[in-house]
Design a protein around this motif. Structure first.
Motif, mmCIF file in Angstrom:
data_model
loop_
_atom_site.group_PDB
_atom_site.id
_atom_site.type_symbol
_atom_site.label_atom_id
_atom_site.label_comp_id
_atom_site.label_asym_id
_atom_site.label_seq_id
_atom_site.Cartn_x
_atom_site.Cartn_y
_atom_site.Cartn_z
ATOM 1 N N PRO A 172 -29.443 -7.536 -37.320
ATOM 2 C CA PRO A 172 -30.178 -8.716 -37.807
ATOM 3 C C PRO A 172 -31.597 -8.369 -38.256
ATOM 4 O O PRO A 172 -32.341 -7.687 -37.542
ATOM 5 C CB PRO A 172 -30.201 -9.647 -36.590
ATOM 6 C CG PRO A 172 -29.023 -9.213 -35.770
ATOM 7 C CD PRO A 172 -28.932 -7.735 -35.937
ATOM 8 N N GLY A 173 -31.958 -8.804 -39.447
ATOM 9 C CA GLY A 173 -33.318 -8.646 -39.947
ATOM 10 C C GLY A 173 -33.651 -7.284 -40.522
ATOM 11 O O GLY A 173 -34.784 -7.067 -40.956
ATOM 12 N N VAL A 210 -34.548 -10.736 -47.348
ATOM 13 C CA VAL A 210 -35.555 -10.912 -46.304
ATOM 14 C C VAL A 210 -36.069 -12.354 -46.308
ATOM 15 O O VAL A 210 -36.230 -12.993 -45.262
ATOM 16 C CB VAL A 210 -36.709 -9.927 -46.458
ATOM 17 C CG1 VAL A 210 -37.862 -10.274 -45.513
ATOM 18 C CG2 VAL A 210 -36.229 -8.497 -46.190
ATOM 19 N N TYR A 213 -33.598 -14.575 -44.823
ATOM 20 C CA TYR A 213 -33.456 -14.357 -43.391
ATOM 21 C C TYR A 213 -34.563 -15.069 -42.579
ATOM 22 O O TYR A 213 -34.310 -15.621 -41.503
ATOM 23 C CB TYR A 213 -33.467 -12.871 -43.075
ATOM 24 C CG TYR A 213 -33.402 -12.548 -41.598
ATOM 25 C CD1 TYR A 213 -32.174 -12.593 -40.933
ATOM 26 C CD2 TYR A 213 -34.544 -12.194 -40.893
ATOM 27 C CE1 TYR A 213 -32.111 -12.320 -39.564
ATOM 28 C CE2 TYR A 213 -34.487 -11.919 -39.533
ATOM 29 C CZ TYR A 213 -33.269 -11.979 -38.881
ATOM 30 O OH TYR A 213 -33.210 -11.709 -37.534
ATOM 31 N N VAL A 214 -35.778 -15.064 -43.110
ATOM 32 C CA VAL A 214 -36.904 -15.625 -42.361
ATOM 33 C C VAL A 214 -37.061 -17.124 -42.567
ATOM 34 O O VAL A 214 -37.925 -17.752 -41.940
ATOM 35 C CB VAL A 214 -38.232 -14.915 -42.718
ATOM 36 C CG1 VAL A 214 -38.160 -13.444 -42.393
ATOM 37 C CG2 VAL A 214 -38.570 -15.126 -44.205
#
Length: 215
Positions: A172-173, A210, A213-214
């Motif tokens: 993850p991330g 990214v 994801y955030v």
């Protein structure tokens, strides 16, 4: 400046034809060191060495424009300086290079046999490149070095460039781009400038991932 070569001497010293030299001059890849009052071109040792570099770069499938930019870059004087190994005999050249003269002569003999037969059993050179035998001096040595360009293979990613861990699951991330995400091409650099295009595309893709994801 040292020795100056008349055109016929330059052809013999570099292994290029009159047509090839004229082509490179017209393309701005090489210029005479001097021109006589009667208009005859003369070439120096620097031009001989520059022609060696030019032929090497062209053998790497670089375009004329790429070679021109490289030859006239600010770093070229340093590269030309590295070509200062020149000798009238292979024995003398081997001494300057710090290698065994017998080994050097054997390598030259193998190359000349390949030129004669158009078959290179050791390096599998293209027969079209096996044109000029190495027979008469002066002889020149070009030092090449192995440099690290990057890694091939890279991390395993999914279509969003998320990185898989050793357990086969996405971490993850964590996202990869550029050389670190070249798993898709395997272990070969198969096309010139492949990584340049991939650097741009993968950076954009990973950046978008990214952001998502955030959120």
């Amino acid at each position: 400046m040292g020795r100056l070569y008349k055109p016929n001497e330059f052809y013999e010293a570099t292994g290029v034809s009159r047509e090839t030299l004229r082509h490179y001059v017209e393309k701005g890849l090489l210029y005479p060191a001097e021109t006589t009052e009667k208009g005859y071109a003369l070439y120096g040792e620097r031009e001989v060495m520059q022609m060696m570099l030019l032929r090497y770069y062209r053998s790497c499938n670089m375009t004329v424009e790429e070679v021109r930019d490289l030859l006239w870059s600010k770093d070229m004087p340093d590269q030309i300086q590295e070509l200062d190994r020149a000798a009238e005999s292979l024995e003398e050249l081997a001494s300057q290079m710090g290698v065994d003269a017998t080994v050097l002569k054997n390598e030259v003999d193998k190359y000349n046999r390949a030129v004669e037969t158009k078959v290179d059993p050791e390096y599998d050179r293209d027969p079209a490149s096996l044109v000029y035998p190495i027979e008469k001096g002066p002889f020149y040595a070009l030092e090449t070095r192995i440099r690290n360009l990057g890694t091939y293979g890279g991390l395993v990613t999914d279509e969003t460039l998320a990185v898989y861990g050793e357990d086969g699951r996405v971490i993850p991330g964590l996202y990869a781009a550029g050389f670190d995400a070249l798993e898709w091409i395997g272990t070969s650099y198969f096309v010139d400038t492949t990584t340049l295009g991939w650097m741009t595309a993968s950076g954009y893709m990973a950046g978008n991932s990214v952001v998502e994801y955030v959120k």
